[in-house]
Motif scaffolding. Structure first.
Motif, PDB file in Angstrom:
ATOM      1  N   ILE A 118       0.830  -1.207   0.000  1.00  6.66           N
ATOM      2  CA  ILE A 118       0.000   0.000   0.000  1.00  6.66           C
ATOM      3  C   ILE A 118       0.864   1.256   0.000  1.00  6.66           C
ATOM      4  N   ALA A 119       1.943   1.244   0.800  1.00  8.32           N
ATOM      5  CA  ALA A 119       2.841   2.399   0.832  1.00  8.32           C
ATOM      6  C   ALA A 119       3.442   2.652  -0.548  1.00  8.32           C
ATOM      7  N   SER A 120       3.861   1.582  -1.214  1.00  6.62           N
ATOM      8  CA  SER A 120       4.443   1.715  -2.558  1.00  6.62           C
ATOM      9  C   SER A 120       3.426   2.285  -3.549  1.00  6.62           C
TER      10      SER A 120
ATOM     11  N   ILE B 299       6.269  14.010   4.001  1.00  5.04           N
ATOM     12  CA  ILE B 299       7.152  13.459   2.975  1.00  5.04           C
ATOM     13  C   ILE B 299       8.597  13.474   3.473  1.00  5.04           C
ATOM     14  N   LYS B 300       8.980  14.557   4.119  1.00  4.63           N
ATOM     15  CA  LYS B 300      10.346  14.675   4.643  1.00  4.63           C
ATOM     16  C   LYS B 300      10.598  13.668   5.763  1.00  4.63           C
ATOM     17  N   GLU B 301       9.588  13.447   6.588  1.00 10.06           N
ATOM     18  CA  GLU B 301       9.699  12.402   7.607  1.00 10.06           C
ATOM     19  C   GLU B 301       9.933  11.053   6.948  1.00 10.06           C
ATOM     20  N   GLY B 302       9.231  10.818   5.848  1.00  6.58           N
ATOM     21  CA  GLY B 302       9.377   9.550   5.142  1.00  6.58           C
ATOM     22  C   GLY B 302      10.782   9.324   4.635  1.00  6.58           C
TER      23      GLY B 302
ATOM     24  N   LYS C 244      14.399   6.233  -1.727  1.00  8.61           N
ATOM     25  CA  LYS C 244      14.734   6.779  -3.045  1.00  8.61           C
ATOM     26  C   LYS C 244      13.505   7.240  -3.801  1.00  8.61           C
ATOM     27  N   GLU C 245      12.403   6.494  -3.658  1.00 13.18           N
ATOM     28  CA  GLU C 245      11.171   6.875  -4.352  1.00 13.18           C
ATOM     29  C   GLU C 245      10.497   8.055  -3.663  1.00 13.18           C
ATOM     30  N   ILE C 246      10.542   8.087  -2.333  1.00 12.66           N
ATOM     31  CA  ILE C 246       9.956   9.216  -1.597  1.00 12.66           C
ATOM     32  C   ILE C 246      10.701  10.505  -1.933  1.00 12.66           C
TER      33      ILE C 246
ATOM     34  N   GLU D 143      22.464  11.442  -1.139  1.00  9.28           N
ATOM     35  CA  GLU D 143      22.636  11.578  -2.584  1.00  9.28           C
ATOM     36  C   GLU D 143      21.312  11.337  -3.304  1.00  9.28           C
ATOM     37  N   PHE D 144      21.287  11.784  -4.555  1.00  3.05           N
ATOM     38  CA  PHE D 144      20.091  11.582  -5.378  1.00  3.05           C
ATOM     39  C   PHE D 144      20.535  11.328  -6.808  1.00  3.05           C
ATOM     40  N   GLU D 145      20.138  10.196  -7.343  1.00  2.00           N
ATOM     41  CA  GLU D 145      20.497   9.784  -8.700  1.00  2.00           C
ATOM     42  C   GLU D 145      22.001   9.889  -8.948  1.00  2.00           C
TER      43      GLU D 145
END
Length: 373
Positions: A85-87, A115-118, A127-129, A206-208
Motif C-alpha cells: 500500500i505504501a508503494s 514526505i520529509k519524515e518519510g 529513493k522513491e519518496i 545523494e540523489f540519482e
C-alpha cells in the motif's frame, strides 16, 4: 507466503494538515477490513508512520477474520500489506505530481513535512519518496518549487554535486556570503527553509548518483577553491591584486587574529573562495545541530559550547587591510574590530546564540569611528 494479495482500498488525504496548528500527533485514519467485515478501526500497522495523514479503508480477503492484535502489528501478511500500500501511494503521488505540477506543489506545501519524515524514516522507500520532495531554487522566482530530478536535469555536465542552502528566508540566503560564489559562478542552489530540511539532506546523502552538498560545507569549499583557481588561471593577473595583503602580511595578521579569538577558533586563513565580505566561518556546527543541543540541555542553564571553527578572511577587503595596519597603532581597538568580524561571521552562519553580547563592543567601535571623524 509470496503469492499475490487481494487488496481493495479507498484512500485519500484531507484538505488541511491536522498537525499544522500545533495539535497532537494525528492518529492513524485507515480502517482494516476482511471480506467487508471490520477487523480494526484506525489500524496502526497498515501504513508507515509518515503516512499517518492518509485516511480511508483497506479490505483484503487474505486476512483471517479472527486476526489478533499481535498478528496485526507483527504478522507477515500485515507487513506485506503495509509495503504494498505504501508503494502504491508513493507511485500515485509521483504520477499526480507529473500530471498537475501546481496542484502537487500546493499539496506539498500542506503535507511536505510528512514526505520529509518519510525520507528520514522509511529506508525501504527512501529513493522513491525523495522524488516527491520539492524545494525553492535560485534558478526560479521566489515561491516556485522544483523536484530534485529537475535540478539534476538542469545541471551542467561538469557539475558534480547538488548544492543546497538551509536558510530561514530566501532573501537571507541570497544575501549570504556562502551563496555569493555560487551566484557568481552561475551554479543553481536549492533554498531549504524548513527546520527538518537539514536532517532530510543528511539522511538522503545523494540523489540519482549526485551527492547533496551544503554550500557552507567543507566539500563545497573544496569545489569553490577549484573554481577560483580555474578563473584565476583564465583571467591572469588580477587588477585588484595591489589592494590585497601580501602573503607575509596575511600570515602575520591571521596569526595575530588566532590569538585574539581564543578557543572559539582553531584556525584563521586567507580564503580560497570568491567573496565580498571581510570574513566567514567554516567547519562549524550548523544552526539545526545547535538547536538540537539546546533542546537536549533543556533548562539546565549551561552554556552550549561552540565547536572551534575555521575563520577565512578576505585579503582584498578594505576592513581586513585596515585591520592589519591598526593592530600596530591601536591594538585594543583592533581586537574589538576583529571580534566584531567574528561575530558578524557567526551571524552570517546563523550560529550566534545571543547578539546582545556584542552591543557594548559595537558601541565602542562606533565611538572610536566618531572620534576620528
Amino acid at each position: 507466503a509470496d503469492g499475490p494479495l487481494s487488496i481493495r482500498s479507498i484512500l485519500y488525504a484531507p484538505t488541511k494538515n491536522p498537525e499544522a496548528m500545533g495539535f497532537d500527533r494525528v492518529k492513524p485514519g485507515v480502517s482494516l477490513y476482511s471480506r467487508k467485515v471490520l477487523i480494526m478501526p484506525n489500524a496502526k500497522g497498515i501504513l508507515p508512520e509518515w503516512l499517518r495523514f492518509v485516511q480511508g479503508v483497506v479490505d483484503s480477503e487474505d486476512l483471517p477474520l479472527n486476526l489478533s492484535r499481535e498478528l496485526l502489528q507483527n504478522g507477515p501478511i500485515i507487513a506485506r500489506l503495509k509495503s504494498i500500500i505504501a508503494s502504491r501511494i508513493i507511485k500515485w503521488l509521483q504520477e499526480e505530481s507529473r500530471k498537475d505540477v501546481e496542484k502537487y506543489a500546493k499539496f506539498f506545501n500542506t503535507f511536505g513535512v510528512y514526505i520529509k519524515e518519510g525520507v528520514c524514516q522509511d529506508l525501504e522507500n527512501q529513493k522513491e519518496i525523495a522524488k516527491l520532495l520539492r524545494f525553492e531554487t535560485s534558478g526560479n522566482e521566489a515561491g516556485k518549487v522544483i523536484a530534485l530530478n529537475e535540478y539534476v536535469e538542469r545541471m551542467p555536465s561538469d557539475q558534480k554535486h547538488i548544492y543546497y542552502f538551509c536558510t530561514p528566508k530566501r532573501h537571507l540566503g541570497e544575501d549570504s556570503p556562502y551563496y555569493e560564489p555560487f551566484k557568481k559562478h552561475g551554479t543553481e542552489v536549492l533554498f531549504l527553509h524548513h527546520p527538518l530540511d537539514e536532517f532530510v539532506m543528511g539522511r538522503l546523502e545523494e540523489f540519482e548518483g549526485k551527492r547533496l552538498v551544503s554550500v557552507d560545507s567543507e566539500d563545497a569549499g573544496k569545489e569553490l577553491k577549484r573554481w577560483n583557481e580555474e578563473e584565476t588561471a583564465e583571467d591572469g593577473a588580477k587588477d585588484d591584486s595591489s589592494t590585497a595583503l601580501t602573503k607575509e602580511q596575511s600570515d602575520e595578521l591571521t596569526s595575530w587574529m588566532l590569538t585574539t579569538f581564543g578557543t572559539k577558533v582553531k584556525e584563521v586563513k586567507v580564503s580560497d573562495r570568491y567573496m565580498t565580505y571581510p570574513a566567514i566561518v567554516t567547519e562549524f556546527d550548523s544552526p539545526a545541530v545547535r538547536n538540537m543541543m539546546k533542546m537536549m540541555a533543556g533548562d539546565s542553564g549551561n552554556d552550549i559550547p561552540q565547536r572551534p571553527c575555521v575563520v577565512e578572511i578576505n585579503a582584498k577587503d578594505p576592513i581586513v587591510n585596515g585591520l592589519y595596519g591598526l593592530k600596530s597603532k591601536d591594538e585594543e581597538l583592533a581586537r574589538k574590530i576583529s571580534q566584531q568580524l567574528l561575530d558578524n561571521a557567526f551571524i552570517a552562519a546563523g550560529i550566534l546564540d545571543d547578539p546582545r553580547n556584542m552591543l557594548k563592543r559595537l558601541n565602542d567601535i562606533i565611538v572610536a569611528a566618531v572620534d576620528k571623524s
